[in-house]
Design a protein around this motif. Sequence first.
Motif, PDB file in Angstrom:
ATOM      1  N   ASP A  12       0.827  -1.206   0.000  1.00 15.62           N
ATOM      2  CA  ASP A  12       0.000   0.000   0.000  1.00 15.62           C
ATOM      3  C   ASP A  12       0.862   1.256   0.000  1.00 15.62           C
ATOM      4  N   MET A  13       2.113   1.132   0.421  1.00 22.86           N
ATOM      5  CA  MET A  13       3.082   2.217   0.277  1.00 22.86           C
ATOM      6  C   MET A  13       4.423   1.554   0.034  1.00 22.86           C
ATOM      7  N   HIS A  14       5.097   1.928  -1.055  1.00 22.43           N
ATOM      8  CA  HIS A  14       6.250   1.134  -1.467  1.00 22.43           C
ATOM      9  C   HIS A  14       7.376   1.150  -0.445  1.00 22.43           C
ATOM     10  N   PHE A  15       7.375   2.120   0.475  1.00 23.01           N
ATOM     11  CA  PHE A  15       8.406   2.144   1.506  1.00 23.01           C
ATOM     12  C   PHE A  15       8.388   0.869   2.361  1.00 23.01           C
ATOM     13  N   LYS A  16       7.237   0.247   2.475  1.00 21.55           N
ATOM     14  CA  LYS A  16       7.151  -0.968   3.284  1.00 21.55           C
ATOM     15  C   LYS A  16       7.969  -2.115   2.690  1.00 21.55           C
ATOM     16  N   ALA A  17       8.232  -2.048   1.401  1.00 28.17           N
ATOM     17  CA  ALA A  17       9.023  -3.108   0.767  1.00 28.17           C
ATOM     18  C   ALA A  17      10.420  -3.187   1.373  1.00 28.17           C
ATOM     19  N   TYR A  18      10.971  -2.029   1.770  1.00 28.87           N
ATOM     20  CA  TYR A  18      12.325  -2.019   2.322  1.00 28.87           C
ATOM     21  C   TYR A  18      12.419  -2.789   3.641  1.00 28.87           C
ATOM     22  N   LEU A  19      11.305  -2.990   4.300  1.00 27.36           N
ATOM     23  CA  LEU A  19      11.299  -3.706   5.578  1.00 27.36           C
ATOM     24  C   LEU A  19      11.492  -5.207   5.392  1.00 27.36           C
TER      25      LEU A  19
ATOM     26  N   SER B 152      18.353   7.618  -5.111  1.00 29.51           N
ATOM     27  CA  SER B 152      17.076   7.862  -4.431  1.00 29.51           C
ATOM     28  C   SER B 152      16.602   6.606  -3.701  1.00 29.51           C
ATOM     29  N   ILE B 153      16.823   5.422  -4.304  1.00 32.89           N
ATOM     30  CA  ILE B 153      16.442   4.170  -3.638  1.00 32.89           C
ATOM     31  C   ILE B 153      17.232   4.009  -2.350  1.00 32.89           C
ATOM     32  N   THR B 154      18.526   4.318  -2.407  1.00 31.29           N
ATOM     33  CA  THR B 154      19.374   4.227  -1.218  1.00 31.29           C
ATOM     34  C   THR B 154      18.852   5.126  -0.105  1.00 31.29           C
ATOM     35  N   ILE B 155      18.463   6.344  -0.469  1.00 34.70           N
ATOM     36  CA  ILE B 155      17.990   7.311   0.531  1.00 34.70           C
ATOM     37  C   ILE B 155      16.641   6.882   1.097  1.00 34.70           C
ATOM     38  N   GLU B 156      15.753   6.418   0.245  1.00 29.13           N
ATOM     39  CA  GLU B 156      14.471   5.913   0.743  1.00 29.13           C
ATOM     40  C   GLU B 156      14.682   4.766   1.721  1.00 29.13           C
ATOM     41  N   ALA B 157      15.567   3.831   1.360  1.00 24.64           N
ATOM     42  CA  ALA B 157      15.829   2.676   2.227  1.00 24.64           C
ATOM     43  C   ALA B 157      16.374   3.116   3.585  1.00 24.64           C
ATOM     44  N   LEU B 158      17.248   4.110   3.590  1.00 18.37           N
ATOM     45  CA  LEU B 158      17.804   4.609   4.855  1.00 18.37           C
ATOM     46  C   LEU B 158      16.699   5.137   5.766  1.00 18.37           C
ATOM     47  N   HIS B 159      15.699   5.780   5.181  1.00 19.80           N
ATOM     48  CA  HIS B 159      14.574   6.272   5.983  1.00 19.80           C
ATOM     49  C   HIS B 159      13.803   5.127   6.646  1.00 19.80           C
ATOM     50  N   MET B 160      13.946   3.922   6.111  1.00 21.84           N
ATOM     51  CA  MET B 160      13.270   2.759   6.681  1.00 21.84           C
ATOM     52  C   MET B 160      14.231   1.883   7.493  1.00 21.84           C
ATOM     53  N   GLY B 161      15.380   2.448   7.872  1.00 19.37           N
ATOM     54  CA  GLY B 161      16.329   1.712   8.701  1.00 19.37           C
ATOM     55  C   GLY B 161      17.116   0.664   7.954  1.00 19.37           C
ATOM     56  N   LEU B 162      17.182   0.790   6.625  1.00 15.60           N
ATOM     57  CA  LEU B 162      17.863  -0.213   5.798  1.00 15.60           C
ATOM     58  C   LEU B 162      19.113   0.384   5.161  1.00 15.60           C
ATOM     59  N   PRO B 163      20.296  -0.021   5.607  1.00 17.86           N
ATOM     60  CA  PRO B 163      21.546   0.474   5.004  1.00 17.86           C
ATOM     61  C   PRO B 163      21.887  -0.307   3.747  1.00 17.86           C
ATOM     62  N   THR B 164      22.726   0.277   2.905  1.00 19.91           N
ATOM     63  CA  THR B 164      23.086  -0.345   1.631  1.00 19.91           C
ATOM     64  C   THR B 164      24.586  -0.588   1.545  1.00 19.91           C
ATOM     65  N   LEU B 165      24.947  -1.831   1.251  1.00 19.55           N
ATOM     66  CA  LEU B 165      26.336  -2.219   1.028  1.00 19.55           C
ATOM     67  C   LEU B 165      26.683  -1.945  -0.427  1.00 19.55           C
ATOM     68  N   THR B 166      27.783  -1.237  -0.657  1.00 17.45           N
ATOM     69  CA  THR B 166      28.114  -0.810  -2.017  1.00 17.45           C
ATOM     70  C   THR B 166      29.594  -0.993  -2.319  1.00 17.45           C
ATOM     71  N   MET B 167      29.910  -1.083  -3.586  1.00 21.82           N
ATOM     72  CA  MET B 167      31.291  -1.119  -4.058  1.00 21.82           C
ATOM     73  C   MET B 167      31.429  -0.065  -5.147  1.00 21.82           C
ATOM     74  N   PRO B 168      31.736   1.172  -4.752  1.00 24.10           N
ATOM     75  CA  PRO B 168      31.823   2.237  -5.763  1.00 24.10           C
ATOM     76  C   PRO B 168      32.942   1.969  -6.750  1.00 24.10           C
ATOM     77  N   ALA B 169      32.640   2.207  -8.013  1.00 19.74           N
ATOM     78  CA  ALA B 169      33.654   2.056  -9.060  1.00 19.74           C
ATOM     79  C   ALA B 169      34.126   3.437  -9.487  1.00 19.74           C
ATOM     80  N   GLU B 170      34.655   3.534 -10.687  1.00 17.83           N
ATOM     81  CA  GLU B 170      35.277   4.765 -11.156  1.00 17.83           C
ATOM     82  C   GLU B 170      34.269   5.796 -11.646  1.00 17.83           C
ATOM     83  N   GLY B 171      33.185   5.313 -12.264  1.00 11.66           N
ATOM     84  CA  GLY B 171      32.231   6.212 -12.907  1.00 11.66           C
ATOM     85  C   GLY B 171      31.313   6.916 -11.924  1.00 11.66           C
ATOM     86  N   MET B 172      30.881   8.090 -12.304  1.00  5.70           N
ATOM     87  CA  MET B 172      29.995   8.899 -11.470  1.00  5.70           C
ATOM     88  C   MET B 172      28.731   8.148 -11.074  1.00  5.70           C
TER      89      MET B 172
END
Length: 561
Positions: free
Chosen positions: A432-439, A454-474
């Motif tokens: 009913d609200m897509h933010f619940k999916a992050y739970l 934006s997905i990363t930021i939305e997830a953070l608002h729901m207490g969900l951190p994101t593991l990432t491996m930044p590469a060279e590109g923006m």
Amino acid sequence: MATEEERLKKHNDDPDFLSLVRAADEMYMRNANKANHVSLKRAIELYQSAFSYLDDSFEFDNCELYRKIGDCYYAMDDMDKARVNLEKTLDYSTSNASIYMRLASIYYSFDQDKGIEYNDRAFQLDNNFSNYGGRNFLTIKTDAYTQLGIKNKLEEYASDWPMKFQANGTVYTYEKPADAQARKEMLNKKLRIGYISSDFYNHTMMSFILPLLEHHDTKKYEIILYSAVDRQYDDTTTRVMACGNRFVDVSKLNNFDLAKRIHDDEVDILVDLGGFTHNRSFAMLFKPAPIQAQYMGFLNTYGFKEIDYIMCDEFTIPKNKADLYTEKPLYIEAGMDRFNFTRKNIDLPEVTPLPMEKNGYITFGSFNDISKITTSTIRLWSKLLLAVPTAKLLIYRYGPQLTDDKIAQLKERFRKLGILESRLEFSREVPDMHFKAYLKADVALDPTPFGGLSITIEALHMGLPTLTMPAEGMQSRGTARINRMLGIDPAFNALDEESFSQKGKALANNLKILQDYRKTLRETVERSSLKNDLDGFARSVETAYEKAWADYVDVKFENDK
């Protein structure tokens, strides 16, 4: 052997056949935009029954029926059946650019290499700018290129466009006074800054742009907002309208006339916010402003030498990587991101306990666009799953991307890397609200080379951190940049594949720290620079503009050390 043109000349003129097809056409036209599945299914039935009037000699009519059936399925968001039927048209005709473009848009999520192939074919048949943006997005999403490769490829794509466009309009030039005193006076003028966007409505992009627009110093700078929005205005549009000194609707102007309007307005610095999502960047080929920049809309180089700057920060494009972009980096010292939801006082769902507490194992989650799940992404995530044998991976995406065929394809690609189907979960339900999916997950995983933002930021608002491996590109450094802003980068920013697996394994073995993140991340976001000191952020952007202007008039900027 007959040519394609000769083969497609024969048409069925049987009145009953034509009447049947017309009835189906009318049903499709009335219901395509409404996505009325019942009526569209009936149109498909009529088209399919029309095949009974044809034999193999009616190649044009067979081709058209498959195209129309494919279009119906596309309108119904059934991309698997749309793909199958549209590809059948290629047995009859290989000269219809629109079919290749539609297939490219479908393969955008299903198979990027095939998507690029179809997009290139469409472009060969009809090299207009409406066919241009798709392959640029595919180029920065695929893992086939390094950042230097992306720059070279996009410059190659862009190489003939200036000549093509500039032959049909005025390319504006600018003269600076030779006298040093006159240049100093020019330095101190009130700058007129223009922004172009087709997203001045309730669009994710505005979550990043409104914090700047609403905090510009409109007494010191004149702000003109050029709106290419081709839909009904909403509350967000009203907020945007209140931001600048002028709001100009340019949605009905072509790129030639848009460039003339901007030039006639005597804009000093023009910033494109849309990239290739709206194709208004082509107006910049006429150089309607002496300084031109791009910000946030594309997250990589445009490849156009007529655009002077790409706005960023030094983490996103380190100074020793600046030559990997066509544009010169215009650094924002306060960082390139500020974020607020476009809906004020948004009522977010309650953060619930970790699934890990109930399940006894960690669930990693993917919530980004399915097109970002590249070969490199699958390899990276598979290594993590092998390092944490009890873990499961949830791949969630509502909408038409996560089709049955795509799920089967992903299962097979993971299986080849040793990941059993039982360890994969797929969900496309619409809560009913897509933010619940992050739970549904304990830790989110960032794709590569095109990560989330934006997905990363939305997830953070729901207490969900994101593991990432930044590469060279923006385009790969958004999540890592946000993690740094929140101070959680040591746990979630990996240097390489081995580090990614090690960090993921450490998190899987530390329920307590994940519980702490779950409870505190929303507050951490609210307190962070991501959502605060918006005036300071706007001053930092304005300082960057002033430096660019000083470089242009060839006068040392007074704040330079």
